[in-house]
Design a protein around this motif. Structure first.
Motif, short mmCIF file in Angstrom:
data_model
loop_
_atom_site.label_atom_id
_atom_site.label_comp_id
_atom_site.label_asym_id
_atom_site.label_seq_id
_atom_site.Cartn_x
_atom_site.Cartn_y
_atom_site.Cartn_z
N LEU A 65 0.84 -1.20 0.00
CA LEU A 65 0.00 0.00 0.00
C LEU A 65 0.87 1.24 0.00
CD1 LEU A 65 -2.88 -0.76 2.53
CD2 LEU A 65 -3.13 -0.29 0.08
N LEU A 66 0.52 2.21 -0.85
CA LEU A 66 1.19 3.50 -0.83
C LEU A 66 0.51 4.40 0.20
CD1 LEU A 66 1.73 4.14 -4.65
CD2 LEU A 66 3.23 3.01 -3.02
N PRO A 67 1.16 5.48 0.63
CA PRO A 67 0.52 6.39 1.59
C PRO A 67 -0.84 6.86 1.10
CG PRO A 67 2.84 6.93 1.35
CD PRO A 67 2.53 5.90 0.30
N VAL A 68 -1.80 6.90 1.99
CA VAL A 68 -3.14 7.32 1.62
C VAL A 68 -3.13 8.78 1.19
CG1 VAL A 68 -3.74 7.98 3.99
CG2 VAL A 68 -5.55 7.36 2.38
N SER A 69 -3.96 9.10 0.20
CA SER A 69 -4.07 10.47 -0.29
C SER A 69 -5.53 10.88 -0.29
CB SER A 69 -3.49 10.59 -1.71
OG SER A 69 -4.19 9.75 -2.60
N GLU A 70 -5.78 12.12 -0.65
CA GLU A 70 -7.15 12.62 -0.72
C GLU A 70 -7.38 13.26 -2.09
OE1 GLU A 70 -8.81 13.71 3.69
OE2 GLU A 70 -7.79 15.28 2.56
N GLU A 71 -8.59 13.06 -2.60
CA GLU A 71 -8.96 13.67 -3.88
C GLU A 71 -10.36 14.25 -3.75
OE1 GLU A 71 -8.65 11.02 -7.12
OE2 GLU A 71 -6.48 10.68 -6.89
N PRO A 72 -10.62 15.35 -4.48
CA PRO A 72 -11.97 15.94 -4.41
C PRO A 72 -12.98 15.13 -5.20
CG PRO A 72 -10.60 17.17 -5.94
CD PRO A 72 -9.70 16.15 -5.30
N ARG A 73 -14.18 15.04 -4.71
CA ARG A 73 -15.28 14.40 -5.41
C ARG A 73 -16.46 15.37 -5.43
NH1 ARG A 73 -11.74 11.50 -6.51
NH2 ARG A 73 -11.58 9.23 -6.32
N ARG A 74 -17.10 15.50 -6.57
CA ARG A 74 -18.23 16.42 -6.70
C ARG A 74 -19.53 15.62 -6.79
NH1 ARG A 74 -17.17 21.13 -10.90
NH2 ARG A 74 -18.57 22.16 -9.41
N TYR A 75 -20.56 16.14 -6.19
CA TYR A 75 -21.85 15.46 -6.18
C TYR A 75 -22.96 16.49 -5.99
CZ TYR A 75 -21.43 16.08 -1.13
OH TYR A 75 -21.28 16.63 0.12
N HIS A 76 -24.19 16.09 -6.40
CA HIS A 76 -25.36 16.96 -6.25
C HIS A 76 -26.03 16.70 -4.90
CE1 HIS A 76 -25.77 19.03 -10.11
NE2 HIS A 76 -25.27 17.94 -10.67
N ARG A 84 -16.48 17.35 -1.78
CA ARG A 84 -15.86 16.92 -0.54
C ARG A 84 -14.63 16.07 -0.90
NH1 ARG A 84 -17.30 11.59 1.05
NH2 ARG A 84 -18.83 10.63 -0.36
N ARG A 85 -13.73 15.96 0.01
CA ARG A 85 -12.50 15.21 -0.21
C ARG A 85 -12.64 13.83 0.41
NH1 ARG A 85 -8.62 18.35 -2.22
NH2 ARG A 85 -6.98 16.84 -1.71
N VAL A 86 -12.23 12.83 -0.38
CA VAL A 86 -12.34 11.45 0.09
C VAL A 86 -10.96 10.81 0.10
CG1 VAL A 86 -14.70 11.24 -0.80
CG2 VAL A 86 -12.77 10.54 -2.23
N ALA A 87 -10.80 9.83 0.94
CA ALA A 87 -9.53 9.10 1.02
C ALA A 87 -9.39 8.18 -0.19
CB ALA A 87 -9.48 8.30 2.32
N PHE A 126 -6.70 1.08 -7.34
CA PHE A 126 -7.19 2.14 -6.45
C PHE A 126 -8.54 1.77 -5.86
CE2 PHE A 126 -4.60 3.88 -9.85
CZ PHE A 126 -3.68 4.65 -9.17
N SER A 127 -8.75 2.26 -4.65
CA SER A 127 -10.04 2.14 -3.98
C SER A 127 -10.24 3.41 -3.15
CB SER A 127 -10.09 0.90 -3.09
OG SER A 127 -11.34 0.81 -2.42
N ASP A 128 -11.42 4.01 -3.23
CA ASP A 128 -11.62 5.25 -2.48
C ASP A 128 -12.93 5.21 -1.70
OD1 ASP A 128 -13.74 5.87 -4.25
OD2 ASP A 128 -12.39 6.89 -5.62
N GLY A 129 -13.08 6.21 -0.90
CA GLY A 129 -14.30 6.33 -0.09
C GLY A 129 -14.02 6.05 1.37
N ASP A 130 -14.86 6.59 2.22
CA ASP A 130 -14.72 6.37 3.66
C ASP A 130 -15.48 5.11 4.04
OD1 ASP A 130 -13.28 8.76 3.90
OD2 ASP A 130 -15.13 9.92 3.94
N ARG A 131 -14.78 3.98 3.95
CA ARG A 131 -15.39 2.68 4.17
C ARG A 131 -14.52 1.84 5.09
NH1 ARG A 131 -15.69 -0.10 -1.10
NH2 ARG A 131 -13.79 1.08 -1.55
N PRO A 132 -15.06 0.76 5.62
CA PRO A 132 -14.26 -0.11 6.48
C PRO A 132 -13.10 -0.76 5.71
CG PRO A 132 -16.60 -0.51 6.80
CD PRO A 132 -16.49 0.38 5.61
#
Length: 400
Positions: A65-76, A84-87, A126-132
């Motif tokens: 695993l590489l160090p976790v990063s954050e990216e912006p995600r846009r939604y309605h 909002r920024r997601v891991a 890659f996998s993103d989102g605030d999940r378990p």
């Protein structure tokens, strides 16, 4: 970093058929000089190496695993665009073999196809989102299984191609050699003396179509030298371009090789066209030049091979090339071997190094991804112009 859908490009089986067609055409263009003096097994091995593919292998045990990063995600939300920024979690998986195969469609496809980033020696998923954590791990395991399933089908296609190389290619080589021997025997028994070509005494090196034939020694005064005019110079560079494309298409051939070994591979292409007049490590003026095409004791093409090792070393390579040119050498090539994945960045630095050189005068007519031309002046003679073609080669490391 560009994330792409894996196994979604051209069809692998069609690509392999193209390779077989290309190597067959290359074989049929070989003349007596290269076919009759080389043992058949050696010819088969050399041609097979140019179009052989190695199926990528995933090193799942080496995945990290590489160090976790954050990216912006846009939604309605509530009728408005929110952000909002997601891991983002990145799994780097070492791969061995020809990584570009990960972009080609195997004969049997799965859906949906996995997505990832393909590097020279690793695949990133890659996998993103605030999940378990267990859900993220499940994403990676599923993606790895999908990639491996595709690679299993890729191996089937490549095995079929390798079987062609082991069975059909030797037959084609034997047939080509037999035809050349028959033609030579017929020519010898016809009974008429051979007719010398009308243009045999032309001073320039004659070129017909894509085959470069070197003329017989001229009857002109000995003080003059053969030359390579612009159209012939371009034809020589076309041979180098073909060699570069062949090596990049089959990266396992040149992986881990040194400058001299890669140069020897390139000389095979040149001698197939220049009929044995291209040589390497030849003394010329101050030292040895990597590639020299010589006719009647006169140079018609000079080239240097150099791995990128920083701007300072590259400037020294330019000095070496210019130092090895004699007064009548006005056309040269610098073959830049690049190990790094970012070919564009390295090429940009190399161009800057040429333009910063004390002998630099101006840019040439050609400037694209495959080649950049420059006009420099000869060392010690500001009025004598030298045309230099810079050609980058992507050469993978041994573990790629």
């Amino acid at each position: 970093m560009t994330v792409e859908t894996l196994f979604s490009g051209g069809h692998l089986d069609a690509h392999l058929v193209d390779l077989q067609r290309d190597i067959t055409q290359h074989l049929n263009a070989q003349g007596c000089e290269s076919m009759l003096v080389t043992p058949e097994p050696e010819t088969v091995a050399r041609l097979a190496a140019l179009v052989s593919l190695k199926c990528p292998r995933l090193d799942r045990d080496g995945a990290r695993l590489l160090p976790v990063s954050e990216e912006p995600r846009r939604y309605h939300e509530f009728g408005e665009m929110q952000e909002r920024r997601v891991a983002v979690y990145t799994l780097a998986v070492p791969i061995a073999g020809d990584g570009d195969v990960l972009r080609l469609r195997p004969s049997h496809e799965i859906s949906p196809r996995p997505r990832g980033w393909i590097g020279p020696s690793e695949l990133r998923l890659f996998s993103d989102g605030d999940r378990p954590a267990e859900q993220i791990r499940a994403d990676f395991d599923r993606a790895l299984d999908e990639v491996q399933q595709c690679l299993d089908w890729v191996q089937v296609d490549i095995d079929r191609h390798e079987h062609w190389l082991k069975t059909e290619l030797p037959r084609l080589v034997a047939a080509r050699r037999a035809k050349l021997l028959r033609d030579r025997d017929v020519q010898a028994t016809i009974g008429f003396p051979l007719l010398r070509r009308d243009d045999a005494d032309r001073y320039a090196v004659p070129i017909r179509q894509q085959t470069i034939s070197l003329a017989q020694p001229s009857s002109q005064p000995a003080s003059r030298e053969p030359f390579l005019d612009s159209s012939h110079y371009e034809a020589a560079l076309d041979v180098l371009r073909s060699a570069r494309n062949a090596l990049e298409r089959t990266p396992s051939v040149a992986a881990g090789l040194g400058e001299e070994q890669i140069r020897d591979l390139i000389l095979i292409f040149l001698n197939a066209q220049f009929k044995g007049a291209a040589a390497g490590e030849v003394f010329n003026r101050r030292g040895k030049t990597d590639i020299l095409i010589r006719v009647d004791d006169g140079n018609v093409f000079v080239g240097e091979c150099k791995f990128w090792d920083g701007s300072k070393k590259f400037t020294e390579a330019i000095d070496q090339l210019l130092g090895n040119l004699v007064w009548r050498d006005t056309k040269a090539a610098l073959l830049l071997f690049i190990r790094a994945a970012d070919v564009t960045q390295v090429t940009t630095k190399a161009i800057e190094a040429v333009q910063s050189h004390t002998n630099y005068k101006r840019r040439g007519k050609v400037s694209d991804d495959e080649r950049t031309d420059f006009i420099l002046h000869a060392t010690g003679d500001p009025e004598r112009e030298v045309q230099l073609a810079l050609m980058p080669f992507l050469i993978p490391r041994k573990d790629s």
